[in-house]
Design a protein around this motif. Structure first.
Motif, PDB file in Angstrom:
ATOM      1  N   HIS A 113       0.935  -1.588   0.262  1.00 56.34           N
ATOM      2  CA  HIS A 113       0.149  -0.392   0.083  1.00 56.34           C
ATOM      3  C   HIS A 113       0.707   1.419  -0.242  1.00 56.34           C
ATOM      4  O   HIS A 113       1.707   1.891   1.082  1.00 56.34           O
ATOM      5  N   ASP A 114       0.520   1.943  -1.154  1.00 60.09           N
ATOM      6  CA  ASP A 114       1.661   3.140  -1.414  1.00 60.09           C
ATOM      7  C   ASP A 114       0.739   4.696  -0.557  1.00 60.09           C
ATOM      8  O   ASP A 114      -0.329   4.531  -1.423  1.00 60.09           O
ATOM      9  N   VAL A 115       1.579   5.432  -0.334  1.00 60.96           N
ATOM     10  CA  VAL A 115       0.517   6.722  -0.334  1.00 60.96           C
ATOM     11  C   VAL A 115       1.536   8.030  -1.219  1.00 60.96           C
ATOM     12  O   VAL A 115       2.607   7.285  -1.235  1.00 60.96           O
ATOM     13  N   ALA A 116       0.517   8.669  -2.413  1.00 61.85           N
ATOM     14  CA  ALA A 116       0.848   9.112  -3.419  1.00 61.85           C
ATOM     15  C   ALA A 116       1.607  10.186  -2.741  1.00 61.85           C
ATOM     16  O   ALA A 116       1.098  11.576  -1.477  1.00 61.85           O
ATOM     17  N   TRP A 117       2.696  10.625  -3.576  1.00 64.65           N
ATOM     18  CA  TRP A 117       3.718  11.349  -2.863  1.00 64.65           C
ATOM     19  C   TRP A 117       4.222  11.839  -1.221  1.00 64.65           C
ATOM     20  O   TRP A 117       4.904  12.287  -1.481  1.00 64.65           O
ATOM     21  N   VAL A 118       4.195  10.334  -0.617  1.00 64.47           N
ATOM     22  CA  VAL A 118       4.908  10.554   0.110  1.00 64.47           C
ATOM     23  C   VAL A 118       5.808   9.369   0.922  1.00 64.47           C
ATOM     24  O   VAL A 118       6.025   8.513  -0.048  1.00 64.47           O
ATOM     25  N   PRO A 119       7.019   9.801   0.778  1.00 63.06           N
ATOM     26  CA  PRO A 119       8.271   8.140   0.610  1.00 63.06           C
ATOM     27  C   PRO A 119       7.625   7.147   2.231  1.00 63.06           C
ATOM     28  O   PRO A 119       7.068   7.465   2.925  1.00 63.06           O
ATOM     29  N   ASP A 120       8.317   6.012   1.071  1.00 65.47           N
ATOM     30  CA  ASP A 120       7.826   4.886   1.877  1.00 65.47           C
ATOM     31  C   ASP A 120       8.225   4.878   3.324  1.00 65.47           C
ATOM     32  O   ASP A 120       7.472   4.364   4.040  1.00 65.47           O
ATOM     33  N   VAL A 121       8.965   5.653   3.697  1.00 65.07           N
ATOM     34  CA  VAL A 121       9.581   5.874   4.807  1.00 65.07           C
ATOM     35  C   VAL A 121       8.810   6.425   5.837  1.00 65.07           C
ATOM     36  O   VAL A 121       9.080   6.117   7.131  1.00 65.07           O
ATOM     37  N   ILE A 122       7.836   7.293   5.490  1.00 62.42           N
ATOM     38  CA  ILE A 122       6.852   7.493   6.181  1.00 62.42           C
ATOM     39  C   ILE A 122       5.581   7.353   6.286  1.00 62.42           C
ATOM     40  O   ILE A 122       5.187   7.031   7.448  1.00 62.42           O
ATOM     41  N   ALA A 123       5.550   7.153   5.017  1.00 62.80           N
ATOM     42  CA  ALA A 123       3.528   6.314   4.853  1.00 62.80           C
ATOM     43  C   ALA A 123       4.250   5.425   3.732  1.00 62.80           C
ATOM     44  O   ALA A 123       4.115   5.475   3.168  1.00 62.80           O
ATOM     45  N   GLY A 124       2.853   4.322   4.410  1.00 63.97           N
ATOM     46  CA  GLY A 124       3.117   3.049   3.384  1.00 63.97           C
ATOM     47  C   GLY A 124       3.096   1.441   4.032  1.00 63.97           C
ATOM     48  O   GLY A 124       3.561   1.757   5.206  1.00 63.97           O
ATOM     49  N   ASN A 125       2.816   0.830   3.691  1.00 64.64           N
ATOM     50  CA  ASN A 125       3.633  -0.793   3.913  1.00 64.64           C
ATOM     51  C   ASN A 125       3.151  -1.628   2.578  1.00 64.64           C
ATOM     52  O   ASN A 125       3.231  -1.883   1.882  1.00 64.64           O
ATOM     53  N   ARG A 126       4.152  -2.678   3.163  1.00 61.77           N
ATOM     54  CA  ARG A 126       4.446  -4.337   2.170  1.00 61.77           C
ATOM     55  C   ARG A 126       3.901  -4.927   2.921  1.00 61.77           C
ATOM     56  O   ARG A 126       4.712  -5.142   4.217  1.00 61.77           O
ATOM     57  N   THR A 127       2.786  -5.651   2.943  1.00 58.54           N
ATOM     58  CA  THR A 127       2.845  -7.260   3.767  1.00 58.54           C
ATOM     59  C   THR A 127       3.430  -8.723   3.031  1.00 58.54           C
ATOM     60  O   THR A 127       2.739  -8.864   2.414  1.00 58.54           O
ATOM     61  N   LEU A 128       3.382  -9.145   3.442  1.00 60.53           N
ATOM     62  CA  LEU A 128       4.153 -11.063   3.097  1.00 60.53           C
ATOM     63  C   LEU A 128       3.543 -11.289   3.722  1.00 60.53           C
ATOM     64  O   LEU A 128       3.467 -11.722   5.343  1.00 60.53           O
ATOM     65  N   PHE A 129       1.860 -12.407   3.401  1.00 63.59           N
ATOM     66  CA  PHE A 129       1.719 -13.095   4.281  1.00 63.59           C
ATOM     67  C   PHE A 129       1.387 -14.660   3.481  1.00 63.59           C
ATOM     68  O   PHE A 129       1.522 -14.719   2.705  1.00 63.59           O
ATOM     69  N   VAL A 130       1.811 -15.653   4.635  1.00 60.86           N
ATOM     70  CA  VAL A 130       2.273 -17.237   4.196  1.00 60.86           C
ATOM     71  C   VAL A 130       0.632 -17.721   3.971  1.00 60.86           C
ATOM     72  O   VAL A 130       0.625 -17.705   5.368  1.00 60.86           O
ATOM     73  N   ALA A 131      -0.220 -18.691   3.242  1.00 61.58           N
ATOM     74  CA  ALA A 131      -1.124 -18.700   3.717  1.00 61.58           C
ATOM     75  C   ALA A 131      -0.786 -20.316   3.364  1.00 61.58           C
ATOM     76  O   ALA A 131      -0.455 -20.463   2.215  1.00 61.58           O
ATOM     77  N   ARG A 132      -1.934 -21.204   3.478  1.00 64.55           N
ATOM     78  CA  ARG A 132      -1.553 -22.670   3.627  1.00 64.55           C
ATOM     79  C   ARG A 132      -2.865 -22.769   3.287  1.00 64.55           C
ATOM     80  O   ARG A 132      -4.278 -22.790   4.502  1.00 64.55           O
ATOM     81  N   GLY A 133      -3.567 -23.916   2.740  1.00 67.46           N
ATOM     82  CA  GLY A 133      -5.162 -24.324   2.547  1.00 67.46           C
ATOM     83  C   GLY A 133      -5.210 -25.759   1.492  1.00 67.46           C
ATOM     84  O   GLY A 133      -3.851 -26.384   0.702  1.00 67.46           O
ATOM     85  N   SER A 134      -6.743 -26.705   1.584  1.00 70.84           N
ATOM     86  CA  SER A 134      -6.643 -27.078   1.136  1.00 70.84           C
ATOM     87  C   SER A 134      -7.713 -27.391   0.155  1.00 70.84           C
ATOM     88  O   SER A 134      -8.799 -26.214   0.801  1.00 70.84           O
ATOM     89  N   VAL A 135      -7.866 -27.805  -1.346  1.00 73.75           N
ATOM     90  CA  VAL A 135      -9.601 -27.308  -1.589  1.00 73.75           C
ATOM     91  C   VAL A 135      -9.423 -29.565  -2.335  1.00 73.75           C
ATOM     92  O   VAL A 135      -8.805 -30.231  -2.681  1.00 73.75           O
ATOM     93  N   SER A 136     -10.988 -28.983  -1.708  1.00 73.41           N
ATOM     94  CA  SER A 136     -10.889 -30.711  -2.505  1.00 73.41           C
ATOM     95  C   SER A 136     -12.098 -30.728  -3.348  1.00 73.41           C
ATOM     96  O   SER A 136     -12.722 -29.566  -3.684  1.00 73.41           O
ATOM     97  N   ALA A 137     -11.995 -31.935  -4.416  1.00 66.07           N
ATOM     98  CA  ALA A 137     -13.250 -31.811  -5.369  1.00 66.07           C
ATOM     99  C   ALA A 137     -14.003 -33.190  -5.625  1.00 66.07           C
ATOM    100  O   ALA A 137     -14.327 -33.980  -4.772  1.00 66.07           O
ATOM    101  N   TYR A 138     -15.391 -32.404  -5.259  1.00 67.53           N
ATOM    102  CA  TYR A 138     -16.280 -33.508  -5.544  1.00 67.53           C
ATOM    103  C   TYR A 138     -17.407 -33.921  -6.303  1.00 67.53           C
ATOM    104  O   TYR A 138     -17.325 -33.022  -7.112  1.00 67.53           O
ATOM    105  N   VAL A 139     -18.466 -34.760  -6.210  1.00 65.39           N
ATOM    106  CA  VAL A 139     -19.502 -34.895  -7.373  1.00 65.39           C
ATOM    107  C   VAL A 139     -20.528 -35.165  -6.321  1.00 65.39           C
ATOM    108  O   VAL A 139     -20.523 -36.094  -5.205  1.00 65.39           O
ATOM    109  N   ASP A 140     -22.052 -35.055  -6.603  1.00 68.11           N
ATOM    110  CA  ASP A 140     -22.907 -34.851  -5.819  1.00 68.11           C
ATOM    111  C   ASP A 140     -24.154 -35.709  -6.446  1.00 68.11           C
ATOM    112  O   ASP A 140     -24.614 -34.859  -6.855  1.00 68.11           O
ATOM    113  N   LEU A 141     -24.002 -36.645  -5.605  1.00 72.75           N
ATOM    114  CA  LEU A 141     -24.290 -37.701  -6.217  1.00 72.75           C
ATOM    115  C   LEU A 141     -25.622 -37.646  -5.326  1.00 72.75           C
ATOM    116  O   LEU A 141     -27.141 -38.451  -5.972  1.00 72.75           O
ATOM    117  N   GLY A 142     -26.271 -36.639  -4.385  1.00 67.88           N
ATOM    118  CA  GLY A 142     -28.091 -35.969  -4.335  1.00 67.88           C
ATOM    119  C   GLY A 142     -28.392 -35.846  -5.016  1.00 67.88           C
ATOM    120  O   GLY A 142     -29.690 -35.647  -4.848  1.00 67.88           O
TER     121      GLY A 142
END
Length: 209
Positions: free
Chosen positions: A73-102
């Motif tokens: 996230h950058d703030v226009a016309w403002v140096p990063d040292v004053i305002a703004g941020n950068r985030t690294l977010f590590v996510a792990r997850g699973s996805v299943s595939a299914y057949v709806d027999l109903g």
């Protein structure tokens, strides 16, 4: 010129940055000096049962995924040292595939007693919503300007943005991983085994129900 307005403004900004950085470093080194520490009390009551549903989905394949969400996230016309941020977010997850027999109707099964065959018209396989593994999902790093560091003392970081992005990226990856193809194949194998044990040969036409 050393006494120009621009030089004075730059010097003031530099002093502010140094002071804020020093305070943040001191608080980090000596946590007891932080007057804004948070004490957590869990007053959550017991969960109440809202509804019970019978499930007819056969989850025939599942994939595990990991993604590093990189958001700046950058703030226009403002140096990063004053305002703004950068985030690294590590996510792990699973996805299943299914057949709806109903969803299978009476027309989905055609039994030939003479030939001992069963024609099964399966519905198309689908992907479930990504399931984020909370134990292995975390905020890896966050670089913030001086202003954002000060704000973080008074308000908690809202991580919903990162979770939503992680879910989308994992969902997109699941679509490219061939899970639905594997789920359909595994479902056919499962049904073939059941009908074979009953003395029938299962057939699966390509047209859907």
């Amino acid at each position: 010129m050393p006494d120009s307005p621009l030089w004075k403004a730059g010097r003031l900004v530099l002093v502010v940055v140094v002071v804020v950085a020093a305070l943040m470093w001191l608080v980090a080194q000596v946590p007891k000096l932080n007057p804004f520490t948070t004490e957590t009390r869990d007053r959550t009551g017991p969960a109440m049962l809202q509804a019970v549903r019978d499930l007819s989905q056969y989850h025939a394949a599942e994939g595990d995924f990991q993604v590093v969400v990189d958001v700046e996230h950058d703030v226009a016309w403002v140096p990063d040292v004053i305002a703004g941020n950068r985030t690294l977010f590590v996510a792990r997850g699973s996805v299943s595939a299914y057949v709806d027999l109903g969803t299978l109707s009476d027309e989905a099964l055609t039994v030939d007693e003479e030939k001992k065959t069963v024609v099964v018209r399966l519905p198309g396989p689908k992907l479930a919503k990504p399931n984020i593994d909370q134990e292995h999902t975390y905020l890896y790093s966050q670089d913030r300007g001086a202003w954002d560091r000060v704000k973080s003392l008074f308000e908690e970081t809202d991580q919903r943005e990162f979770y939503l992005l992680a879910e989308k990226r994992i969902g997109d990856a699941a679509k490219e991983a061939g899970l639905t193809t594997r789920a359909e194949r595994n479902t056919r194998q499962m049904l073939t085994g059941i009908f074979t044990s009953l003395g029938y040969e299962a057939e699966f036409p390509t047209d859907r129900t």
